[in-house]
Design an enzyme around this catalytic site. Structure first.
Site, short mmCIF file in Angstrom:
data_model
loop_
_atom_site.label_atom_id
_atom_site.label_comp_id
_atom_site.label_asym_id
_atom_site.label_seq_id
_atom_site.Cartn_x
_atom_site.Cartn_y
_atom_site.Cartn_z
N TYR A 137 41.06 39.96 -10.53
CA TYR A 137 41.52 41.34 -10.35
C TYR A 137 43.03 41.36 -10.07
O TYR A 137 43.79 42.11 -10.69
CB TYR A 137 40.76 42.00 -9.20
N SER A 192 48.38 46.80 -7.22
CA SER A 192 47.57 46.53 -6.04
C SER A 192 48.27 45.56 -5.10
O SER A 192 49.03 44.69 -5.55
CB SER A 192 46.22 45.94 -6.47
#
Length: 334
Positions: free
Chosen positions: A152, A127
Protein backbone atom coordinates in the site's frame (compact mmCIF):
# COMPACT_ATOMS: atom_id res chain seq x y z
CA UNK A 1 -15.93 25.36 -10.57
CA UNK A 2 -16.63 21.98 -12.08
CA UNK A 3 -14.67 19.40 -10.09
CA UNK A 4 -14.32 15.65 -10.46
CA UNK A 5 -14.02 13.85 -7.12
CA UNK A 6 -13.11 10.18 -7.39
CA UNK A 7 -14.03 8.07 -4.40
CA UNK A 8 -16.98 10.36 -3.75
CA UNK A 9 -18.90 7.63 -1.91
CA UNK A 10 -15.91 7.04 0.37
CA UNK A 11 -15.26 8.46 3.81
CA UNK A 12 -13.17 11.51 2.90
CA UNK A 13 -14.69 11.84 -0.57
CA UNK A 14 -18.25 12.24 0.71
CA UNK A 15 -17.20 14.95 3.18
CA UNK A 16 -15.26 16.77 0.46
CA UNK A 17 -18.19 16.53 -1.94
CA UNK A 18 -20.51 18.01 0.68
CA UNK A 19 -18.11 20.89 1.32
CA UNK A 20 -17.71 21.70 -2.38
CA UNK A 21 -21.47 21.60 -3.01
CA UNK A 22 -22.09 23.88 -0.03
CA UNK A 23 -19.78 26.51 -1.49
CA UNK A 24 -21.50 26.31 -4.90
CA UNK A 25 -19.19 24.11 -6.95
CA UNK A 26 -20.47 21.54 -9.42
CA UNK A 27 -19.23 18.08 -8.46
CA UNK A 28 -18.92 15.03 -10.70
CA UNK A 29 -18.54 12.03 -8.41
CA UNK A 30 -16.89 8.77 -9.45
CA UNK A 31 -16.96 5.63 -7.28
CA UNK A 32 -17.02 1.89 -7.94
CA UNK A 33 -18.96 1.01 -4.74
CA UNK A 34 -16.76 -2.06 -4.19
CA UNK A 35 -17.31 -4.47 -1.32
CA UNK A 36 -14.02 -3.89 0.55
CA UNK A 37 -16.48 -2.88 3.26
CA UNK A 38 -20.29 -2.71 3.40
CA UNK A 39 -21.45 -0.88 0.23
CA UNK A 40 -24.58 0.25 2.08
CA UNK A 41 -22.44 2.69 4.04
CA UNK A 42 -21.28 4.19 0.74
CA UNK A 43 -24.82 4.38 -0.61
CA UNK A 44 -26.00 6.11 2.57
CA UNK A 45 -23.18 8.67 2.36
CA UNK A 46 -24.26 9.46 -1.20
CA UNK A 47 -27.90 9.81 -0.20
CA UNK A 48 -26.98 13.23 1.23
CA UNK A 49 -26.61 14.51 -2.35
CA UNK A 50 -29.70 12.90 -3.91
CA UNK A 51 -31.58 16.17 -4.30
CA UNK A 52 -28.62 18.36 -5.22
CA UNK A 53 -28.75 19.26 -8.91
CA UNK A 54 -25.09 20.23 -8.86
CA UNK A 55 -24.03 16.66 -8.15
CA UNK A 56 -23.66 14.02 -10.86
CA UNK A 57 -22.65 10.47 -10.00
CA UNK A 58 -20.90 7.82 -12.07
CA UNK A 59 -20.62 4.25 -10.82
CA UNK A 60 -17.26 3.51 -12.34
CA UNK A 61 -13.88 2.01 -11.45
CA UNK A 62 -10.94 4.29 -12.20
CA UNK A 63 -9.09 1.27 -13.64
CA UNK A 64 -11.60 1.34 -16.54
CA UNK A 65 -9.77 3.68 -18.90
CA UNK A 66 -12.54 3.98 -21.49
CA UNK A 67 -15.14 4.99 -18.92
CA UNK A 68 -12.80 7.47 -17.22
CA UNK A 69 -11.91 9.04 -20.57
CA UNK A 70 -15.62 9.38 -21.43
CA UNK A 71 -16.42 11.01 -18.06
CA UNK A 72 -13.63 13.56 -18.42
CA UNK A 73 -14.43 14.31 -22.06
CA UNK A 74 -18.13 14.80 -21.32
CA UNK A 75 -17.71 16.94 -18.18
CA UNK A 76 -14.46 18.87 -18.85
CA UNK A 77 -13.52 19.49 -15.20
CA UNK A 78 -11.32 22.40 -14.16
CA UNK A 79 -9.97 20.59 -11.10
CA UNK A 80 -9.73 16.92 -10.09
CA UNK A 81 -9.39 15.40 -6.62
CA UNK A 82 -8.44 11.72 -6.77
CA UNK A 83 -9.41 9.95 -3.54
CA UNK A 84 -10.31 6.62 -5.14
CA UNK A 85 -7.85 3.94 -4.06
CA UNK A 86 -7.60 0.52 -2.55
CA UNK A 87 -6.85 1.37 1.08
CA UNK A 88 -5.46 -0.61 3.98
CA UNK A 89 -1.98 -1.84 4.90
CA UNK A 90 -2.86 -5.39 5.92
CA UNK A 91 -5.23 -6.05 3.02
CA UNK A 92 -2.34 -5.30 0.64
CA UNK A 93 -0.66 -8.45 1.98
CA UNK A 94 -3.75 -10.54 1.16
CA UNK A 95 -4.75 -9.06 -2.19
CA UNK A 96 -1.83 -7.17 -3.78
CA UNK A 97 -3.36 -7.21 -7.27
CA UNK A 98 -6.21 -4.92 -6.18
CA UNK A 99 -3.63 -2.26 -5.27
CA UNK A 100 -2.00 -2.51 -8.67
CA UNK A 101 -5.37 -2.25 -10.43
CA UNK A 102 -6.65 0.76 -8.48
CA UNK A 103 -3.63 2.62 -7.16
CA UNK A 104 -1.32 2.17 -10.15
CA UNK A 105 -3.41 1.52 -13.28
CA UNK A 106 -6.35 3.59 -12.04
CA UNK A 107 -4.17 6.51 -11.04
CA UNK A 108 -2.41 6.44 -14.42
CA UNK A 109 -5.82 6.64 -16.10
CA UNK A 110 -6.62 9.74 -14.03
CA UNK A 111 -3.29 11.35 -14.98
CA UNK A 112 -3.88 10.63 -18.66
CA UNK A 113 -7.42 12.02 -18.52
CA UNK A 114 -6.17 15.19 -16.81
CA UNK A 115 -3.44 15.58 -19.40
CA UNK A 116 -5.81 15.29 -22.37
CA UNK A 117 -8.60 17.48 -20.96
CA UNK A 118 -6.70 20.58 -19.88
CA UNK A 119 -7.25 20.06 -16.14
CA UNK A 120 -5.85 23.02 -14.19
CA UNK A 121 -4.89 21.09 -11.04
CA UNK A 122 -4.87 17.48 -9.88
CA UNK A 123 -4.91 16.87 -6.13
CA UNK A 124 -4.54 13.27 -5.01
CA UNK A 125 -4.46 11.28 -1.79
CA UNK A 126 -1.09 10.02 -0.70
CA UNK A 127 -0.46 8.62 2.77
CA UNK A 128 1.69 8.87 5.87
CA UNK A 129 2.54 5.22 5.11
CA UNK A 130 5.09 6.41 2.52
CA UNK A 131 7.48 7.29 5.35
CA UNK A 132 7.97 3.56 5.93
CA UNK A 133 11.20 2.76 7.76
CA UNK A 134 11.93 6.44 8.42
CA UNK A 135 12.24 6.96 12.19
CA UNK A 136 13.14 10.66 12.17
CA UNK A 137 10.28 12.54 13.86
CA UNK A 138 8.23 14.45 12.98
CA UNK A 139 7.83 13.11 9.44
CA UNK A 140 8.72 15.89 7.01
CA UNK A 141 8.03 16.16 3.28
CA UNK A 142 11.73 16.98 3.00
CA UNK A 143 12.69 13.50 4.29
CA UNK A 144 13.65 10.61 2.04
CA UNK A 145 10.87 8.01 1.57
CA UNK A 146 12.71 5.23 -0.26
CA UNK A 147 11.91 2.38 2.15
CA UNK A 148 8.15 1.60 2.25
CA UNK A 149 7.03 -1.23 4.55
CA UNK A 150 3.90 -2.35 2.69
CA UNK A 151 2.61 -2.62 -0.86
CA UNK A 152 0.00 0.00 0.00
CA UNK A 153 2.77 2.44 0.97
CA UNK A 154 4.74 1.58 -2.17
CA UNK A 155 1.68 2.24 -4.35
CA UNK A 156 1.23 5.66 -2.76
CA UNK A 157 4.87 6.55 -3.33
CA UNK A 158 4.41 5.39 -6.92
CA UNK A 159 1.51 7.85 -7.24
CA UNK A 160 3.81 10.69 -6.23
CA UNK A 161 6.45 9.57 -8.75
CA UNK A 162 3.93 9.15 -11.57
CA UNK A 163 2.47 12.58 -10.81
CA UNK A 164 5.93 14.16 -10.94
CA UNK A 165 6.52 12.68 -14.37
CA UNK A 166 3.30 14.21 -15.70
CA UNK A 167 4.04 17.55 -14.06
CA UNK A 168 7.43 17.54 -15.75
CA UNK A 169 6.45 16.27 -19.20
CA UNK A 170 3.06 17.93 -19.62
CA UNK A 171 3.19 20.87 -17.20
CA UNK A 172 0.23 19.42 -15.29
CA UNK A 173 0.08 20.93 -11.78
CA UNK A 174 -0.21 18.08 -9.27
CA UNK A 175 -0.30 18.06 -5.47
CA UNK A 176 -0.10 14.96 -3.30
CA UNK A 177 -1.51 15.07 0.22
CA UNK A 178 -0.10 12.65 2.78
CA UNK A 179 -3.02 11.98 5.09
CA UNK A 180 -2.31 10.94 8.68
CA UNK A 181 -4.85 8.44 10.16
CA UNK A 182 -8.13 10.14 9.28
CA UNK A 183 -11.12 9.56 11.59
CA UNK A 184 -14.61 10.91 12.19
CA UNK A 185 -18.33 10.24 11.50
CA UNK A 186 -19.08 8.01 8.48
CA UNK A 187 -15.56 6.56 8.82
CA UNK A 188 -14.30 3.30 7.34
CA UNK A 189 -15.21 0.08 9.21
CA UNK A 190 -11.65 -1.25 8.81
CA UNK A 191 -10.17 1.63 10.82
CA UNK A 192 -9.32 1.38 14.52
CA UNK A 193 -11.92 3.87 15.79
CA UNK A 194 -14.76 2.03 14.05
CA UNK A 195 -13.56 -1.39 15.19
CA UNK A 196 -12.93 -0.29 18.78
CA UNK A 197 -16.25 1.52 19.15
CA UNK A 198 -18.17 -1.45 17.74
CA UNK A 199 -16.35 -3.89 20.04
CA UNK A 200 -16.83 -1.77 23.16
CA UNK A 201 -20.55 -1.24 22.54
CA UNK A 202 -21.00 -4.97 21.81
CA UNK A 203 -19.01 -6.04 24.87
CA UNK A 204 -16.35 -7.72 22.70
CA UNK A 205 -12.60 -7.79 23.31
CA UNK A 206 -10.38 -5.27 21.49
CA UNK A 207 -7.28 -6.50 19.70
CA UNK A 208 -4.68 -3.90 20.72
CA UNK A 209 -1.50 -4.21 18.68
CA UNK A 210 1.99 -3.20 19.79
CA UNK A 211 0.52 -3.54 23.30
CA UNK A 212 -1.11 -0.14 22.82
CA UNK A 213 2.21 1.70 22.89
CA UNK A 214 2.44 3.03 19.36
CA UNK A 215 1.38 6.56 18.52
CA UNK A 216 -0.68 7.90 15.65
CA UNK A 217 -1.20 11.44 14.44
CA UNK A 218 -5.00 11.07 14.30
CA UNK A 219 -6.55 13.72 12.05
CA UNK A 220 -10.24 14.66 12.08
CA UNK A 221 -12.02 14.44 8.72
CA UNK A 222 -13.18 18.10 8.72
CA UNK A 223 -9.55 19.19 9.12
CA UNK A 224 -8.55 16.97 6.19
CA UNK A 225 -11.28 18.41 3.96
CA UNK A 226 -10.34 21.99 4.85
CA UNK A 227 -6.77 21.19 3.84
CA UNK A 228 -7.85 19.60 0.56
CA UNK A 229 -9.99 22.57 -0.48
CA UNK A 230 -7.27 25.11 0.33
CA UNK A 231 -4.68 23.15 -1.62
CA UNK A 232 -7.04 22.49 -4.54
CA UNK A 233 -7.71 26.23 -4.97
CA UNK A 234 -3.99 26.98 -5.29
CA UNK A 235 -2.40 24.91 -8.09
CA UNK A 236 1.11 23.62 -7.54
CA UNK A 237 3.94 25.79 -8.83
CA UNK A 238 7.60 25.04 -9.54
CA UNK A 239 10.11 25.68 -6.79
CA UNK A 240 12.45 28.18 -8.45
CA UNK A 241 15.12 27.45 -5.85
CA UNK A 242 15.12 23.69 -6.43
CA UNK A 243 18.59 22.33 -7.13
CA UNK A 244 19.68 18.95 -8.46
CA UNK A 245 22.86 19.29 -6.39
CA UNK A 246 20.78 19.31 -3.21
CA UNK A 247 17.35 17.97 -4.26
CA UNK A 248 14.37 18.70 -2.05
CA UNK A 249 12.06 15.60 -1.95
CA UNK A 250 9.02 17.77 -1.17
CA UNK A 251 9.08 20.07 -4.20
CA UNK A 252 10.42 20.25 -7.75
CA UNK A 253 11.46 22.34 -10.71
CA UNK A 254 8.13 21.10 -12.14
CA UNK A 255 4.65 22.19 -10.90
CA UNK A 256 4.60 19.34 -8.38
CA UNK A 257 4.20 19.42 -4.61
CA UNK A 258 3.46 17.15 -1.66
CA UNK A 259 2.20 18.14 1.80
CA UNK A 260 1.47 16.42 5.09
CA UNK A 261 -2.00 16.84 6.56
CA UNK A 262 -1.87 15.66 10.16
CA UNK A 263 -2.87 16.93 13.55
CA UNK A 264 0.79 17.50 14.49
CA UNK A 265 0.00 15.97 17.88
CA UNK A 266 0.53 12.17 18.13
CA UNK A 267 -1.68 10.25 20.56
CA UNK A 268 -0.73 6.93 22.15
CA UNK A 269 -3.13 4.15 21.21
CA UNK A 270 -3.97 3.45 24.87
CA UNK A 271 -5.00 7.11 25.32
CA UNK A 272 -7.08 6.89 22.14
CA UNK A 273 -8.93 3.90 23.59
CA UNK A 274 -9.43 5.78 26.85
CA UNK A 275 -11.13 8.58 24.91
CA UNK A 276 -13.48 6.06 23.28
CA UNK A 277 -14.27 4.57 26.70
CA UNK A 278 -15.10 8.04 27.98
CA UNK A 279 -17.34 8.80 24.98
CA UNK A 280 -19.21 5.48 25.27
CA UNK A 281 -19.21 5.30 29.07
CA UNK A 282 -18.00 1.69 28.87
CA UNK A 283 -14.66 0.19 29.92
CA UNK A 284 -12.99 -1.82 27.16
CA UNK A 285 -11.82 -5.42 27.39
CA UNK A 286 -8.40 -5.70 25.73
CA UNK A 287 -6.19 -8.36 24.19
CA UNK A 288 -2.64 -6.99 23.95
CA UNK A 289 -0.73 -8.16 20.87
CA UNK A 290 2.62 -7.40 19.16
CA UNK A 291 3.01 -4.94 16.26
CA UNK A 292 1.57 -6.22 12.99
CA UNK A 293 3.71 -6.70 9.85
CA UNK A 294 3.70 -3.62 7.62
CA UNK A 295 2.76 -1.22 10.42
CA UNK A 296 5.03 1.59 11.55
CA UNK A 297 5.35 2.13 15.33
CA UNK A 298 4.63 5.86 15.31
CA UNK A 299 3.48 8.66 13.00
CA UNK A 300 3.95 12.38 13.55
CA UNK A 301 3.27 14.97 10.87
CA UNK A 302 5.40 18.03 10.31
CA UNK A 303 2.83 20.43 8.80
CA UNK A 304 5.03 23.51 8.65
CA UNK A 305 4.84 23.68 4.85
CA UNK A 306 1.04 23.50 4.96
CA UNK A 307 1.10 26.38 7.43
CA UNK A 308 3.62 28.35 5.38
CA UNK A 309 1.88 28.11 2.00
CA UNK A 310 -1.79 27.84 3.03
CA UNK A 311 -1.92 29.43 6.48
CA UNK A 312 -3.55 26.27 7.78
CA UNK A 313 -2.99 23.66 10.47
CA UNK A 314 -5.47 20.95 11.62
CA UNK A 315 -6.75 21.68 15.11
CA UNK A 316 -9.61 19.37 16.20
CA UNK A 317 -9.02 17.93 19.67
CA UNK A 318 -9.08 14.13 19.81
CA UNK A 319 -11.76 14.00 22.53
CA UNK A 320 -14.15 16.13 20.46
CA UNK A 321 -13.54 14.16 17.28
CA UNK A 322 -14.08 10.80 18.98
CA UNK A 323 -17.26 12.03 20.70
CA UNK A 324 -18.62 13.13 17.31
CA UNK A 325 -17.89 9.70 15.87
CA UNK A 326 -19.47 7.80 18.75
CA UNK A 327 -22.60 9.98 18.56
CA UNK A 328 -22.84 9.30 14.83
CA UNK A 329 -22.23 5.56 15.28
CA UNK A 330 -24.96 5.20 17.91
CA UNK A 331 -27.42 7.10 15.72
CA UNK A 332 -26.56 5.29 12.48
CA UNK A 333 -26.63 1.78 13.93
CA UNK A 334 -29.44 2.53 16.40
Amino acid sequence: MRIIVTGSAGFIGSFLTQRLLERGDEVIGVDNHNDYYDPKLKDDRLSQFNDNKKYTHYRCDISDKNQIDDIFKKNQPEKVVNLAAQAGVRYSMENPQSYVDSNIIGFTNILEACRHNNVKHLVYASSSSVYGANTSMPFSIHHNIDHPLSLYAASKKANELFAHTYSNLYNLPTTGLRFFTVYGPWGRPDMALFKFTKAILNGDTLQVFNYGNHKRDFTYVDDIVEGITRVMDKPAEPNTEWSSNDPDPGSSFAPWRVYNIGNNNPVELNDYINAIEKATGIEAKKELLPLQPGDVPDTFADVSDLEKFFDYKPSTEIENGIRNFVDWYKGYYK
